[in-house]
Design an enzyme around this catalytic site. Structure first.
Site, PDB file in Angstrom:
ATOM      1  N   GLY A  16       1.723   6.825  -9.636  1.00 34.83           N
ATOM      2  CA  GLY A  16       2.900   6.617  -8.789  1.00 34.83           C
ATOM      3  C   GLY A  16       4.078   6.133  -9.615  1.00 34.83           C
ATOM      4  O   GLY A  16       3.913   5.389 -10.573  1.00 34.83           O
ATOM      5  N   ARG A  77      -0.164  13.654 -10.598  1.00 37.38           N
ATOM      6  CA  ARG A  77      -1.598  13.340 -10.660  1.00 37.38           C
ATOM      7  C   ARG A  77      -2.257  14.603 -11.229  1.00 37.38           C
ATOM      8  O   ARG A  77      -1.788  15.708 -10.992  1.00 37.38           O
ATOM      9  CB  ARG A  77      -2.145  13.023  -9.265  1.00 37.38           C
ATOM     10  CG  ARG A  77      -1.193  12.091  -8.484  1.00 37.38           C
ATOM     11  CD  ARG A  77      -1.772  10.786  -8.103  1.00 37.38           C
ATOM     12  NE  ARG A  77      -0.812  10.020  -7.333  1.00 37.38           N
ATOM     13  CZ  ARG A  77      -0.662   8.706  -7.398  1.00 37.38           C
ATOM     14  NH1 ARG A  77      -1.415   7.986  -8.207  1.00 37.38           N
ATOM     15  NH2 ARG A  77       0.214   8.080  -6.651  1.00 37.38           N
ATOM     16  N   ASP A 108      -3.716   1.675 -12.931  1.00 38.88           N
ATOM     17  CA  ASP A 108      -5.092   1.561 -13.422  1.00 38.88           C
ATOM     18  C   ASP A 108      -5.720   2.922 -13.714  1.00 38.88           C
ATOM     19  O   ASP A 108      -6.450   3.078 -14.691  1.00 38.88           O
ATOM     20  CB  ASP A 108      -5.957   0.735 -12.444  1.00 38.88           C
ATOM     21  CG  ASP A 108      -5.895   1.244 -11.021  1.00 38.88           C
ATOM     22  OD1 ASP A 108      -5.016   2.063 -10.713  1.00 38.88           O
ATOM     23  OD2 ASP A 108      -6.745   0.831 -10.210  1.00 38.88           O
ATOM     24  N   THR A 130       3.557  -0.207 -11.891  1.00 42.89           N
ATOM     25  CA  THR A 130       3.185   0.106 -10.512  1.00 42.89           C
ATOM     26  C   THR A 130       3.768  -0.966  -9.609  1.00 42.89           C
ATOM     27  O   THR A 130       3.697  -2.152  -9.949  1.00 42.89           O
ATOM     28  CB  THR A 130       1.643   0.202 -10.330  1.00 42.89           C
ATOM     29  OG1 THR A 130       1.330  -0.012  -8.950  1.00 42.89           O
ATOM     30  CG2 THR A 130       0.882  -0.823 -11.126  1.00 42.89           C
ATOM     31  N   ASP A 132       2.680  -2.014  -6.902  1.00 40.81           N
ATOM     32  CA  ASP A 132       1.662  -2.776  -6.166  1.00 40.81           C
ATOM     33  C   ASP A 132       1.184  -4.037  -6.893  1.00 40.81           C
ATOM     34  O   ASP A 132       0.547  -4.885  -6.292  1.00 40.81           O
ATOM     35  CB  ASP A 132       0.424  -1.906  -5.902  1.00 40.81           C
ATOM     36  CG  ASP A 132       0.715  -0.757  -4.964  1.00 40.81           C
ATOM     37  OD1 ASP A 132       1.835  -0.711  -4.431  1.00 40.81           O
ATOM     38  OD2 ASP A 132      -0.182   0.088  -4.775  1.00 40.81           O
ATOM     39  N   ASP A 134      -1.232  -4.173  -8.958  1.00 38.73           N
ATOM     40  CA  ASP A 134      -2.685  -4.159  -8.761  1.00 38.73           C
ATOM     41  C   ASP A 134      -3.464  -3.976 -10.061  1.00 38.73           C
ATOM     42  O   ASP A 134      -4.531  -3.366 -10.072  1.00 38.73           O
ATOM     43  CB  ASP A 134      -3.066  -3.064  -7.748  1.00 38.73           C
ATOM     44  CG  ASP A 134      -2.714  -1.672  -8.240  1.00 38.73           C
ATOM     45  OD1 ASP A 134      -1.986  -1.554  -9.241  1.00 38.73           O
ATOM     46  OD2 ASP A 134      -3.156  -0.702  -7.623  1.00 38.73           O
ATOM     47  N   ARG A 176      -2.030  -0.542  -1.694  1.00 35.59           N
ATOM     48  CA  ARG A 176      -3.345  -0.025  -1.277  1.00 35.59           C
ATOM     49  C   ARG A 176      -4.479  -0.917  -1.739  1.00 35.59           C
ATOM     50  O   ARG A 176      -5.429  -1.168  -1.034  1.00 35.59           O
ATOM     51  CB  ARG A 176      -3.559   1.376  -1.880  1.00 35.59           C
ATOM     52  CG  ARG A 176      -3.473   2.487  -0.869  1.00 35.59           C
ATOM     53  CD  ARG A 176      -3.615   3.784  -1.562  1.00 35.59           C
ATOM     54  NE  ARG A 176      -3.106   3.676  -2.935  1.00 35.59           N
ATOM     55  CZ  ARG A 176      -3.009   4.658  -3.800  1.00 35.59           C
ATOM     56  NH1 ARG A 176      -3.393   5.837  -3.468  1.00 35.59           N
ATOM     57  NH2 ARG A 176      -2.538   4.483  -5.018  1.00 35.59           N
TER      58      ARG A 176
HETATM   59  P1  ATP Z   1      -0.832   4.051  -9.062  1.00 32.58           P
HETATM   60  O1  ATP Z   1      -1.313   2.632  -9.200  1.00 32.58           O
HETATM   61  O2  ATP Z   1       0.599   4.142  -8.806  1.00 32.58           O
HETATM   62  O3  ATP Z   1      -1.664   4.881  -8.126  1.00 32.58           O
HETATM   63  P2  ATP Z   1      -2.343   5.162 -11.209  1.00 32.58           P
HETATM   64  O4  ATP Z   1      -2.102   5.310 -12.652  1.00 32.58           O
HETATM   65  O5  ATP Z   1      -3.473   4.257 -10.800  1.00 32.58           O
HETATM   66  O6  ATP Z   1      -0.996   4.718 -10.521  1.00 32.58           O
HETATM   67  P3  ATP Z   1      -3.898   7.500 -10.470  1.00 32.58           P
HETATM   68  O7  ATP Z   1      -3.543   8.673  -9.641  1.00 32.58           O
HETATM   69  O8  ATP Z   1      -5.083   6.702 -10.075  1.00 32.58           O
HETATM   70  O9  ATP Z   1      -2.566   6.601 -10.542  1.00 32.58           O
HETATM   71  O10 ATP Z   1      -4.116   7.973 -11.973  1.00 32.58           O
HETATM   72  C1  ATP Z   1      -3.141   8.769 -12.639  1.00 32.58           C
HETATM   73  C2  ATP Z   1      -3.815   9.882 -13.371  1.00 32.58           C
HETATM   74  O11 ATP Z   1      -4.674   9.323 -14.378  1.00 32.58           O
HETATM   75  C3  ATP Z   1      -4.736  10.766 -12.527  1.00 32.58           C
HETATM   76  O12 ATP Z   1      -4.033  11.783 -11.846  1.00 32.58           O
HETATM   77  C4  ATP Z   1      -5.667  11.346 -13.581  1.00 32.58           C
HETATM   78  O13 ATP Z   1      -5.045  12.443 -14.233  1.00 32.58           O
HETATM   79  C5  ATP Z   1      -5.782  10.191 -14.585  1.00 32.58           C
HETATM   80  N1  ATP Z   1      -7.049   9.455 -14.341  1.00 32.58           N
HETATM   81  C6  ATP Z   1      -7.317   8.558 -13.370  1.00 32.58           C
HETATM   82  N2  ATP Z   1      -8.575   8.094 -13.440  1.00 32.58           N
HETATM   83  C7  ATP Z   1      -9.142   8.728 -14.499  1.00 32.58           C
HETATM   84  C8  ATP Z   1     -10.431   8.702 -15.110  1.00 32.58           C
HETATM   85  N3  ATP Z   1     -11.421   7.921 -14.656  1.00 32.58           N
HETATM   86  N4  ATP Z   1     -10.644   9.513 -16.186  1.00 32.58           N
HETATM   87  C9  ATP Z   1      -9.670  10.293 -16.656  1.00 32.58           C
HETATM   88  N5  ATP Z   1      -8.430  10.366 -16.129  1.00 32.58           N
HETATM   89  C10 ATP Z   1      -8.169   9.599 -15.074  1.00 32.58           C
END
Ligand code: ATP
Length: 356
Positions: A16, A77, A108, A130, A132, A134, A176
């Site tokens: 995000g 994503r 994360d 982020t 959040d 989190d 979330r």
């Molecule tokens: P937000 O907190 O805003 O949701 P985020 O970084 O946690 O941000 P995610 O959609 O969970 O957002 O992760 C971003 C991208 O990181 C995913 O679309 C995916 O490409 C990659 N990713 C997430 N988890 C994994 C994993 N376990 N292994 C490999 N790639 C991952």
């Protein structure tokens, strides 16, 4: 210290978007150029890495973005990156394109991806972005302060009309997996409660208190609900509060408006400090880390530690995984988690005490 010569680095934003990502991209780019490195901007996160959607970044390419919300590199994503084949492909692309290290700005999930990529030999440093807040390993994330200030501004407006009509307003805010936006903003707008997953609020007692203070002349009530409470929670709460207090109650779901806007001073400062620190880590060979804020200090934690702490805090770790952890590590993590829980309890008590 691990040493590896870094000449050219990549930077991407993933997950995000968050206000302050641009300020971090600017800091990464400028710090890298200042240090004699080349910088490649990768558009659309890990998807863009797999698509080789890249552009070289020069000094003026990051001019006048420190004040802009969103991300100039865009974000996405990417499901393919979650697969072992996707990770291997990404690592090969980095090698082919001469990218010696990668700075990943995101949440994360982004760090889980970066950790997998670093396991394939590409040094990565994560910068927590982020709204959040989190990510358990850092006190604050880039974007959190701006989002909270946006929420406060919006609730102040909602409260003007609530006060005029003597209403209760239930306001659902983002988060979330963390109620941080909810508890901080509740304190800042004079809400009667912040309802979050991390801490049980006695709704019956809250309703009794509302009835009592209504009799002392209080016209407007704000109740903040964190998104993490689930899909229908806010609607059900509105019905219950209205039925049991007899006070007209309305719901406002703030939604994506919380993600936009110009970053606050705090987020710009944090983004600049963290972006610069990430480059410094890559150069010094302190890689596979996440840049964190501990109080007013900018420090780095191992990515594997940050990811495990997060999994433990959010209850995503299997019992057998917990058992396999070295006792000293588990002890350290339990301490961090206990401090977080105590802070939640403290803020909730304060909200309860000052909202009379
Ligand atoms: P937000 O907190 O805003 O949701 P985020 O970084 O946690 O941000 P995610 O959609 O969970 O957002 O992760 C971003 C991208 O990181 C995913 O679309 C995916 O490409 C990659 N990713 C997430 N988890 C994994 C994993 N376990 N292994 C490999 N790639 C991952």
């Amino acid at each position: 210290m691990k040493k590896r010569e870094i000449k050219r680095i990549g930077v991407l934003t993933s997950g995000g978007d968050a206000p302050g990502m641009n300020a971090a991209i600017r800091a990464v780019t400028r710090m890298a150029l200042f240090s004699g490195l080349e910088v490649v901007g990768i558009r659309n996160g890990y998807q863009g890495l797999l698509d080789q959607d890249m552009v070289d970044l020069h000094v003026r390419d990051v001019s006048y973005i420190i004040n802009r919300g969103g991300t100039m590199l865009y974000t996405a994503r990417c499901e393919e990156f979650r697969t072992p084949a996707g990770i291997k492909k990404a690592a090969q692309i980095c090698r082919d394109r001469g990218i010696d290290g990668l700075i990943t700005l995101g949440g994360d999930g982004t760090f889980r991806g970066a950790y997998e990529l670093s396991e394939q030999g590409i040094p990565c440093v994560g910068v927590p972005c982020t709204i959040d807040n989190d990510i358990a390993a850092t006190d604050v994330t880039i974007g959190f302060d701006t989002a909270m200030n946006t929420v406060v501004e919006l609730i102040d407006k909602i409260r003007d009309t609530g006060e005029s009509h003597a209403r209760c307003n239930v306001v659902e805010v983002m988060g979330r997996q963390a109620g941080d936006i909810a508890i901080q903003t509740a304190l800042s707008v004079g809400a009667v409660a912040a309802i979050v997953r991390e801490y049980d609020v006695d709704i019956g007692a809250m309703i009794e208190k509302m009835k009592k203070v209504r009799l002392t002349g209080k016209r407007n009530f704000i109740i903040i609900v964190s998104e993490g409470m689930g899909k229908d929670y806010s609607n059900e709460l509105v019905k219950r509060v209205q039925t049991e207090t007899g006070i007209e109650t309305r719901l406002s779901i703030l939604g994506y408006i919380q993600r936009g806007g110009s970053p606050t001073l705090r987020d710009r400062v944090l983004a600049t400090q963290m972006g610069a620190a990430a480059v410094s880590n890559l150069i010094l060979g302190d890689t596979n880390d996440v840049i964190c804020a501990h109080g007013s200090n900018i420090v780095s934690e191992e990515m594997s530690y940050a990811v495990s702490l997060d999994n433990l805090y959010k209850g995503h770790m299997k019992p057998e995984e917990i058992q396999k952890m070295p006792p000293s590590l588990k002890y350290e993590m339990d301490k961090v988690i206990a401090e977080k829980k105590a802070y939640y309890a403290y803020i909730q008590n304060l909200i309860g005490t000052v909202s009379l």
